[in-house]
Design an enzyme around this catalytic site. Sequence first.
Site, PDB file in Angstrom:
ATOM      1  N   LYS A 174      -0.891   3.146   7.054  1.00 42.55           N
ATOM      2  CA  LYS A 174      -1.707   1.931   6.960  1.00 42.55           C
ATOM      3  C   LYS A 174      -0.827   0.693   7.111  1.00 42.55           C
ATOM      4  CE  LYS A 174      -5.755   2.166   4.019  1.00 42.55           C
ATOM      5  NZ  LYS A 174      -6.268   1.804   2.700  1.00 42.55           N
ATOM      6  N   GLU A 227     -19.493  -6.688   2.617  1.00 40.40           N
ATOM      7  CA  GLU A 227     -18.894  -6.142   3.825  1.00 40.40           C
ATOM      8  C   GLU A 227     -19.608  -6.745   5.033  1.00 40.40           C
ATOM      9  OE1 GLU A 227     -18.361  -1.924   4.102  1.00 40.40           O
ATOM     10  OE2 GLU A 227     -17.762  -1.783   1.999  1.00 40.40           O
ATOM     11  N   CYS A 259     -20.603  -0.064  -3.189  1.00 39.79           N
ATOM     12  CA  CYS A 259     -20.658  -0.886  -4.402  1.00 39.79           C
ATOM     13  C   CYS A 259     -21.913  -0.660  -5.238  1.00 39.79           C
ATOM     14  CB  CYS A 259     -20.554  -2.351  -4.021  1.00 39.79           C
ATOM     15  SG  CYS A 259     -19.089  -2.683  -3.037  1.00 39.79           S
ATOM     16  N   LYS A 293     -19.410  -9.002 -13.084  1.00 36.08           N
ATOM     17  CA  LYS A 293     -19.356  -8.214 -11.840  1.00 36.08           C
ATOM     18  C   LYS A 293     -20.433  -7.123 -11.829  1.00 36.08           C
ATOM     19  CE  LYS A 293     -18.098  -6.168  -8.133  1.00 36.08           C
ATOM     20  NZ  LYS A 293     -18.234  -6.722  -6.822  1.00 36.08           N
ATOM     21  N   GLU A 334     -14.622  -9.750  -7.525  1.00 33.43           N
ATOM     22  CA  GLU A 334     -14.957 -10.234  -6.174  1.00 33.43           C
ATOM     23  C   GLU A 334     -16.434 -10.025  -5.898  1.00 33.43           C
ATOM     24  OE1 GLU A 334     -15.812  -8.280  -3.382  1.00 33.43           O
ATOM     25  OE2 GLU A 334     -15.778  -6.376  -4.463  1.00 33.43           O
ATOM     26  N   ASP A 382       0.863  -1.192   0.000  1.00 31.60           N
ATOM     27  CA  ASP A 382       0.000   0.000   0.000  1.00 31.60           C
ATOM     28  C   ASP A 382       0.894   1.235   0.000  1.00 31.60           C
ATOM     29  OD1 ASP A 382      -3.231   0.309   0.757  1.00 31.60           O
ATOM     30  OD2 ASP A 382      -2.004   2.114   0.991  1.00 31.60           O
ATOM     31  N   THR A 412     -12.960  -3.466  -9.293  1.00 28.03           N
ATOM     32  CA  THR A 412     -14.103  -3.487 -10.215  1.00 28.03           C
ATOM     33  C   THR A 412     -13.846  -2.480 -11.324  1.00 28.03           C
ATOM     34  OG1 THR A 412     -15.597  -4.130  -8.442  1.00 28.03           O
ATOM     35  CG2 THR A 412     -16.602  -3.091 -10.382  1.00 28.03           C
ATOM     36  N   ARG A 416     -20.354   5.031   3.481  1.00 21.58           N
ATOM     37  CA  ARG A 416     -20.406   5.521   2.098  1.00 21.58           C
ATOM     38  C   ARG A 416     -21.787   5.277   1.478  1.00 21.58           C
ATOM     39  NH1 ARG A 416     -15.078   2.831  -0.272  1.00 21.58           N
ATOM     40  NH2 ARG A 416     -15.575   1.335   1.355  1.00 21.58           N
TER      41      ARG A 416
HETATM   42  C1  UGA Z   1     -22.408  -5.910  -2.391  1.00 19.04           C
HETATM   43  C2  UGA Z   1     -22.686  -7.299  -2.970  1.00 19.04           C
HETATM   44  O1  UGA Z   1     -23.687  -7.973  -2.176  1.00 19.04           O
HETATM   45  C3  UGA Z   1     -21.422  -8.142  -3.011  1.00 19.04           C
HETATM   46  O2  UGA Z   1     -21.681  -9.391  -3.640  1.00 19.04           O
HETATM   47  C4  UGA Z   1     -20.351  -7.389  -3.809  1.00 19.04           C
HETATM   48  O3  UGA Z   1     -19.118  -8.078  -3.817  1.00 19.04           O
HETATM   49  C5  UGA Z   1     -20.122  -6.025  -3.189  1.00 19.04           C
HETATM   50  O4  UGA Z   1     -21.368  -5.298  -3.173  1.00 19.04           O
HETATM   51  C6  UGA Z   1     -19.092  -5.319  -4.020  1.00 19.04           C
HETATM   52  O5  UGA Z   1     -19.356  -5.034  -5.198  1.00 19.04           O
HETATM   53  O6  UGA Z   1     -17.941  -5.153  -3.551  1.00 19.04           O
HETATM   54  P1  UGA Z   1     -22.126  -4.887   0.066  1.00 19.04           P
HETATM   55  O7  UGA Z   1     -22.082  -3.554  -0.582  1.00 19.04           O
HETATM   56  O8  UGA Z   1     -21.124  -5.228   1.113  1.00 19.04           O
HETATM   57  O9  UGA Z   1     -22.004  -6.063  -1.045  1.00 19.04           O
HETATM   58  O10 UGA Z   1     -23.537  -4.986   0.746  1.00 19.04           O
HETATM   59  P2  UGA Z   1     -24.888  -5.841   0.641  1.00 19.04           P
HETATM   60  O11 UGA Z   1     -24.979  -6.763   1.794  1.00 19.04           O
HETATM   61  O12 UGA Z   1     -25.077  -6.415  -0.684  1.00 19.04           O
HETATM   62  O13 UGA Z   1     -25.951  -4.663   0.886  1.00 19.04           O
HETATM   63  C7  UGA Z   1     -25.966  -3.495   0.060  1.00 19.04           C
HETATM   64  C8  UGA Z   1     -27.089  -2.591   0.460  1.00 19.04           C
HETATM   65  O14 UGA Z   1     -28.347  -3.158   0.077  1.00 19.04           O
HETATM   66  C9  UGA Z   1     -27.208  -2.305   1.958  1.00 19.04           C
HETATM   67  O15 UGA Z   1     -27.466  -0.944   2.154  1.00 19.04           O
HETATM   68  C10 UGA Z   1     -28.388  -3.151   2.402  1.00 19.04           C
HETATM   69  O16 UGA Z   1     -29.035  -2.609   3.512  1.00 19.04           O
HETATM   70  C11 UGA Z   1     -29.256  -3.106   1.160  1.00 19.04           C
HETATM   71  N1  UGA Z   1     -30.178  -4.265   1.054  1.00 19.04           N
HETATM   72  C12 UGA Z   1     -29.691  -5.512   0.902  1.00 19.04           C
HETATM   73  C13 UGA Z   1     -31.548  -4.040   1.072  1.00 19.04           C
HETATM   74  O17 UGA Z   1     -32.021  -2.884   1.193  1.00 19.04           O
HETATM   75  N2  UGA Z   1     -32.391  -5.109   0.949  1.00 19.04           N
HETATM   76  C14 UGA Z   1     -31.928  -6.372   0.795  1.00 19.04           C
HETATM   77  O18 UGA Z   1     -32.768  -7.306   0.676  1.00 19.04           O
HETATM   78  C15 UGA Z   1     -30.547  -6.587   0.771  1.00 19.04           C
END
Ligand code: UGA
Length: 436
Positions: free
Chosen positions: A37, A156, A261, A205, A152, A32, A124, A328
């Site tokens: 960090k 999170e 994401c 992706k 990926e 990094d 990404t 974020r």
């Molecule tokens: C998301 C994807 O789920 C991962 O597969 C992907 O790798 C990642 O983005 C990425 O591109 O790096 P993440 O952003 O960590 O992962 O979070 P999620 O658990 O998917 O939730 C995203 C948002 O959707 C949250 O604000 C959550 O509250 C919301 N959400 C999720 C809903 O409002 N309803 C749902 O049924 C599910």
Amino acid sequence: MPLNVTVVGTGYVGLVTGVCLAHSGHNVTCVDIEPAKVEMLRAGRSTIYEPGIEELLKEGLKNGNLRFETPEAGWNPLIGDVTFVAVGTPMASNGAADLSAVHAVVEDLAEAADRPFLMVMKSTVPMGTGETLCQRHLSKSGVSIGYVSNPEFLREGKALEDWYHTDRIVLGSANSADLTTMKSLYADIDAAIVETDIASAETIKYASNAFLSTKISFINEIANVCDLVGADIDSVAKGIGLDKRIGTEFLKAGIGYGGSCFPKDTRALDFISTLHGYDFTLLKAVIDVNNRQYQLPAVHLMDALGDLNDCRIAVLGLAFKPDTDDVRESPALGIVPLLVGAGARVAIYDPIAADTPLGGAERTTTIWEALEGACAAVVVTEWAEVVNLDWSRAADLMLDDAIVFDGRNCLDPRTVQAAGMRYMAVGRAGAHRSEA
Ligand code: UGA
């Protein structure tokens, strides 16, 4: 067989990749550009909040499988047989992915290398980027550099679980030897492997995140209709989700998706489509619906209370979802300014999310401080502490006839109502009815 692996970038994706590959027995160097960090990670302290990561970090440092470096002394000694690029691709002001860090790292590596290696893209990047990087940088290197797109799919807060129990591993490359190397790297992970070309891997992706965002915006629209027709979104989501072709996941209605994401990747995919002359109507609607959902708490509270002026409102949660400190694109960042703009005195409580400057809002250290004297509480993040809260105690602290707006449909309406408060949510008309 253990491989010599380098991971460039110790952000969320890079750090998880590094510690997990070290845990699998590979010899991993994480690089990094930020010395602070690197120092922190060398000391065994994680730079991100992610359940379980610090244990693996300490294990890797102790058994010698994992080390952290800055590129100050030059890139060449840092390049591993397999070198991952996991630097950020933040959203530029036009909605596109900002690829400046990716280009800089790939160019540095290609220039510095004095022996062949395999470059693996974890960041990404928009479709066509891999081809551009190969033409613009790798082909100019004095050595042969392979290229694999390996997106990926980690969530999170559940990253380690997702790493070891992923549904699939996507490998985009035209070179069978490079694909064999990648398969041996992931030999301990039992998952379907999708071997494809680079552009298709890049598309997978974006399409995955766009599809999941579409499911969320779809169920949110159905929830809004449920509120109008007196139906209950929980039953509706269950009823449609049990159809295996639809599936029960990502059908939780609420105030919309946030995070680093979905918002970024949906806008980037829309931008890429536009660049190619395609108007991605459906994706635009998904984004619009999401931008509307966060307005629901302010709209419904104003409807119910008439005026929010000088009304204290507790915002419970700042993180975009539980088990992360990441704020974020969190819906909270849209909700709080609306409430403040309507004259409310906003008190925000979140157990771990980073402090974010949100003009006019107070941040409290306990949930009880936020609720004290409030006429309403808005649940933004379904933290266990919020879901399992003693709502009778909350009701005692809040004003009479207070409202709980459950922006994540995560509370039992009866518990809140039994405590003497009004309950509102997204598409839970049954709960609204009993409120009347
Ligand atoms: C998301 C994807 O789920 C991962 O597969 C992907 O790798 C990642 O983005 C990425 O591109 O790096 P993440 O952003 O960590 O992962 O979070 P999620 O658990 O998917 O939730 C995203 C948002 O959707 C949250 O604000 C959550 O509250 C919301 N959400 C999720 C809903 O409002 N309803 C749902 O049924 C599910």
